[in-house]
Design a protein around this motif. Structure first.
Motif, mmCIF file in Angstrom:
data_model
loop_
_atom_site.group_PDB
_atom_site.id
_atom_site.type_symbol
_atom_site.label_atom_id
_atom_site.label_comp_id
_atom_site.label_asym_id
_atom_site.label_seq_id
_atom_site.Cartn_x
_atom_site.Cartn_y
_atom_site.Cartn_z
ATOM 1 N N THR A 29 -1.155 0.043 -6.104
ATOM 2 C CA THR A 29 -1.422 1.455 -5.838
ATOM 3 C C THR A 29 -2.825 1.818 -6.293
ATOM 4 O O THR A 29 -3.297 1.335 -7.330
ATOM 5 C CB THR A 29 -0.403 2.343 -6.573
ATOM 6 O OG1 THR A 29 0.913 1.987 -6.137
ATOM 7 C CG2 THR A 29 -0.649 3.821 -6.298
ATOM 8 N N ALA A 30 -3.501 2.664 -5.526
ATOM 9 C CA ALA A 30 -4.876 3.054 -5.843
ATOM 10 C C ALA A 30 -4.991 3.602 -7.257
ATOM 11 O O ALA A 30 -4.218 4.469 -7.664
ATOM 12 C CB ALA A 30 -5.353 4.102 -4.846
ATOM 13 N N GLN B 113 -12.988 4.124 -7.007
ATOM 14 C CA GLN B 113 -12.420 4.084 -5.665
ATOM 15 C C GLN B 113 -12.423 5.498 -5.135
ATOM 16 O O GLN B 113 -11.644 6.351 -5.559
ATOM 17 C CB GLN B 113 -10.998 3.516 -5.676
ATOM 18 C CG GLN B 113 -10.378 3.388 -4.291
ATOM 19 C CD GLN B 113 -9.052 2.650 -4.315
ATOM 20 O OE1 GLN B 113 -8.728 1.979 -5.286
ATOM 21 N NE2 GLN B 113 -8.288 2.761 -3.244
ATOM 22 N N ARG B 114 -13.304 5.772 -4.176
ATOM 23 C CA ARG B 114 -13.562 7.146 -3.746
ATOM 24 C C ARG B 114 -13.189 7.302 -2.274
ATOM 25 O O ARG B 114 -13.735 6.605 -1.416
ATOM 26 C CB ARG B 114 -15.026 7.502 -3.974
ATOM 27 C CG ARG B 114 -15.530 7.180 -5.393
ATOM 28 C CD ARG B 114 -17.010 7.496 -5.533
ATOM 29 N NE ARG B 114 -17.564 6.955 -6.765
ATOM 30 C CZ ARG B 114 -18.225 5.813 -6.830
ATOM 31 N NH1 ARG B 114 -18.431 5.097 -5.733
ATOM 32 N NH2 ARG B 114 -18.702 5.376 -7.984
ATOM 33 N N SER C 223 -4.026 5.958 1.868
ATOM 34 C CA SER C 223 -5.081 5.798 0.871
ATOM 35 C C SER C 223 -4.511 5.372 -0.479
ATOM 36 O O SER C 223 -5.076 4.514 -1.174
ATOM 37 C CB SER C 223 -5.863 7.105 0.718
ATOM 38 O OG SER C 223 -6.911 6.965 -0.214
ATOM 39 N N MET C 224 -3.384 5.968 -0.867
ATOM 40 C CA MET C 224 -2.772 5.628 -2.140
ATOM 41 C C MET C 224 -2.245 4.188 -2.174
ATOM 42 O O MET C 224 -2.059 3.607 -3.247
ATOM 43 C CB MET C 224 -1.628 6.602 -2.441
ATOM 44 C CG MET C 224 -2.067 8.018 -2.787
ATOM 45 S SD MET C 224 -2.859 8.174 -4.433
ATOM 46 C CE MET C 224 -4.595 8.001 -4.018
ATOM 47 N N SER C 225 -2.028 3.586 -1.002
ATOM 48 C CA SER C 225 -1.533 2.201 -0.958
ATOM 49 C C SER C 225 -2.651 1.174 -1.091
ATOM 50 O O SER C 225 -2.376 -0.024 -1.179
ATOM 51 C CB SER C 225 -0.779 1.961 0.361
ATOM 52 O OG SER C 225 -1.671 1.887 1.459
ATOM 53 N N ARG C 226 -3.891 1.625 -1.117
ATOM 54 C CA ARG C 226 -5.032 0.699 -1.221
ATOM 55 C C ARG C 226 -5.340 0.437 -2.686
ATOM 56 O O ARG C 226 -6.159 1.104 -3.311
ATOM 57 C CB ARG C 226 -6.249 1.277 -0.498
ATOM 58 C CG ARG C 226 -6.019 1.466 0.995
ATOM 59 C CD ARG C 226 -7.207 2.106 1.681
ATOM 60 N NE ARG C 226 -6.859 2.518 3.037
ATOM 61 C CZ ARG C 226 -7.129 3.698 3.566
ATOM 62 N NH1 ARG C 226 -7.783 4.612 2.843
ATOM 63 N NH2 ARG C 226 -6.764 3.984 4.800
ATOM 64 N N GLY C 227 -4.660 -0.563 -3.241
ATOM 65 C CA GLY C 227 -4.806 -0.867 -4.657
ATOM 66 C C GLY C 227 -6.001 -1.729 -4.998
ATOM 67 O O GLY C 227 -6.320 -1.905 -6.176
ATOM 68 N N ALA D 188 -11.804 -0.409 0.684
ATOM 69 C CA ALA D 188 -10.593 -0.662 -0.102
ATOM 70 C C ALA D 188 -9.533 -1.331 0.760
ATOM 71 O O ALA D 188 -9.508 -1.185 1.985
ATOM 72 C CB ALA D 188 -10.062 0.648 -0.669
ATOM 73 N N TRP D 189 -8.603 -2.071 0.081
ATOM 74 C CA TRP D 189 -7.564 -2.820 0.782
ATOM 75 C C TRP D 189 -6.172 -2.449 0.298
ATOM 76 O O TRP D 189 -5.947 -2.247 -0.900
ATOM 77 C CB TRP D 189 -7.760 -4.320 0.566
ATOM 78 C CG TRP D 189 -8.873 -4.926 1.380
ATOM 79 C CD1 TRP D 189 -10.206 -4.701 1.233
ATOM 80 C CD2 TRP D 189 -8.740 -5.865 2.450
ATOM 81 N NE1 TRP D 189 -10.911 -5.435 2.145
ATOM 82 C CE2 TRP D 189 -10.045 -6.165 2.900
ATOM 83 C CE3 TRP D 189 -7.653 -6.487 3.050
ATOM 84 C CZ2 TRP D 189 -10.283 -7.062 3.945
ATOM 85 C CZ3 TRP D 189 -7.884 -7.382 4.085
ATOM 86 C CH2 TRP D 189 -9.190 -7.653 4.533
ATOM 87 N N ALA D 190 -5.237 -2.408 1.237
ATOM 88 C CA ALA D 190 -3.809 -2.328 0.948
ATOM 89 C C ALA D 190 -3.196 -3.684 1.293
ATOM 90 O O ALA D 190 -3.924 -4.668 1.497
ATOM 91 C CB ALA D 190 -3.171 -1.220 1.783
ATOM 92 N N ASP D 191 -1.888 -3.769 1.337
ATOM 93 C CA ASP D 191 -1.231 -4.970 1.856
ATOM 94 C C ASP D 191 -1.414 -4.959 3.373
ATOM 95 O O ASP D 191 -0.758 -4.174 4.085
ATOM 96 C CB ASP D 191 0.258 -4.962 1.510
ATOM 97 C CG ASP D 191 0.522 -5.251 0.046
ATOM 98 O OD1 ASP D 191 -0.445 -5.509 -0.699
ATOM 99 O OD2 ASP D 191 1.697 -5.215 -0.372
ATOM 100 N N GLU D 192 -2.292 -5.796 3.878
ATOM 101 C CA GLU D 192 -2.672 -5.734 5.286
ATOM 102 C C GLU D 192 -3.422 -7.001 5.684
ATOM 103 O O GLU D 192 -3.798 -7.822 4.844
ATOM 104 C CB GLU D 192 -3.583 -4.531 5.534
ATOM 105 C CG GLU D 192 -4.873 -4.569 4.696
ATOM 106 C CD GLU D 192 -5.755 -3.345 4.902
ATOM 107 O OE1 GLU D 192 -6.065 -3.043 6.077
ATOM 108 O OE2 GLU D 192 -6.132 -2.701 3.896
#
Length: 425
Positions: A34-35, A147-148, A223-227, A274-278
């Motif tokens: 999580t971000a 992380q903006r 956005s919040m999923s981009r940890g 930024a990256w998430a699970d992807e």
């Protein structure tokens, strides 16, 4: 902890005298988290709401509800702020005049921000450069935010000169990412794309105010999923080689070539945000000096770099051969994404020609788009194209411009032109 993996798809065999090597490098992230909740530093979110006079009562009511929906998705502990934008930019929340312009999200600040958003009213013009500049000032006021991300909503054309907006985008580039949405049909896709693309964000149309709330919640959830707060695609090529281009080709087409920053004479970094699970796919093309039959060479080393360390790596190779059965093969991945990149280009060119009344060029370009969408299996693009043209033959790209086209459908085709489909592997 996030883990990355890379896979390379290419035909490494070059014919006699061959020089150009193309490859698709697919990078996958798992365990992103999580971000702002890991060890990479704090995350920050800024919601930028158009409060110009053109928003009126209905859109303004929907914008307030949408902003509150986005606030509801921000994870506690995340720094945040809300900006109100018309002919100037104003800090709607938090209520400060100096010092840090962002506060951490918790139950109290969420409620305060909700009340501030509920009090927003519409009036005045549209000066998006001021919106971007204030957003940058707010992010810089809290150095611990690394992380903006911002969400920007507009409903109309910008009232500033093009060079003014472009200069503000350059000041924001590399500082924060920005997802942009336009509500209704009175805004300019090309204008908002000039903000979203350099700021590594998405662009989309919200056809009606009623759809705004769900769209804002979804953007903030994403956005919040981009940890993973930031990463670079690092490309090394051997001495004497030329990197022709580096493009992201999935999930959207984004040309990164001109955004290279030098690591050394042979190596450059390209921003990915930024990256998430992807999974994301990149098309890398390198020109080498031709070598003798049977010789082999490493054409490129492609790495995904996080915090200065390589997290994944793929090798692009070249082997010279006189076996036509080897050198004539076209890699399925390379062919697919080459077509997808052209698809995005001809859709935008066709719509631009249509807008100025050049029906011949528009028909040719959109016909080619129909042909490419069919060839690459992009059914979503075909569906959107059908709202703008009557298709006589997909295979040959024979189309006729519709005489009556819903403006929102045309803008949806434009905003979604860079979205791609993946090859089944």
């Amino acid at each position: 902890m996030a883990e990355f993996a890379a896979a390379v798809y290419q035909n490494e065999f070059l014919p006699v005298g061959g020089t150009d090597v193309s490859a698709i490098v697919s990078v996958t992230c798992t365990g992103a988290g999580t971000a702002g909740q890991g060890s990479g530093g704090d995350a920050g979110e800024i919601i930028v709401i158009d409060t110009s006079g053109s928003m009126g009562t209905t859109a303004m009511d929907a914008a307030r509800r949408a902003a509150q929906a986005a606030l509801g998705q921000i994870v506690d502990g995340t720094y945040f702020a809300v900006v109100s934008g018309n002919g100037a930019a104003f800090l709607a929340y938090p209520h400060v005049q100096s010092g840090p312009g962002m506060v951490r999200m918790d139950a109290r600040t969420r409620a305060e921000a909700g009340r501030a958003v509920a009090a927003l009213t519409s009036g005045g013009g549209t000066a998006m450069a001021t919106w971007l500049d204030l957003t940058g000032v707010l992010f810089r006021s809290v150095p611990e935010v690394v992380q903006r991300h911002a969400i920007l909503l507009t409903d109309g054309a910008n009232n500033e000169a093009t060079h003014v907006l472009d200069a503000a985008v350059r000041r924001a580039e590399g500082l924060f990412q920005c997802d942009c949405r336009g509500v209704g049909v009175d805004w300019k896709v090309s204008e908002v794309r000039r903000i979203a693309q350099p700021l590594l964000g998405t662009i989309g149309i919200i056809p009606t105010p009623e759809a705004m709330e769900a769209e804002f919640a979804a953007m903030m959830q994403a956005s919040m999923s981009r940890g993973v707060p930031d990463a670079q695609l690092r490309v090394w090529a051997p001495l004497g080689a030329q990197v022709l281009f580096v493009r992201q080709v999935s999930p959207t087409v984004e040309d990164l070539t001109a955004r290279r920053t030098s690591v050394n004479d042979l190596t450059g970094d390209y921003p990915t945000g930024a990256w998430a699970d992807e999974s994301r796919d990149y098309h890398v093309s390198v020109r080498l000096a031709a070598k003798d039959i049977g010789q082999e060479q490493l054409a490129a080393r492609v790495q995904l770099v996080v915090g200065g360390q390589a997290a994944a790596q793929g090798l692009v190779k070249a082997t010279w051969s006189d076996d036509h059965s080897l050198t004539a093969r076209i890699d399925q991945q390379v062919a697919h994404y080459t077509g997808q990149a052209e698809l995005a280009e001809v859709i935008q060119e066709g719509l631009a020609a249509k807008a100025v009344g050049d029906e011949e060029t528009a028909t040719t370009k959109l016909g080619r788009a129909v042909q490419l969408a069919a060839e690459t299996g992009n059914e979503e693009a075909t569906s959107r194209l059908r709202k703008v043209v009557d298709i006589d033959d997909e295979e040959t790209g024979t189309v006729r411009l519709k005489r009556s086209v819903d403006k929102a459908a045309e803008m949806e085709l434009d905003t979604a032109s860079t979205k791609t489909t993946r090859v089944r592997r």
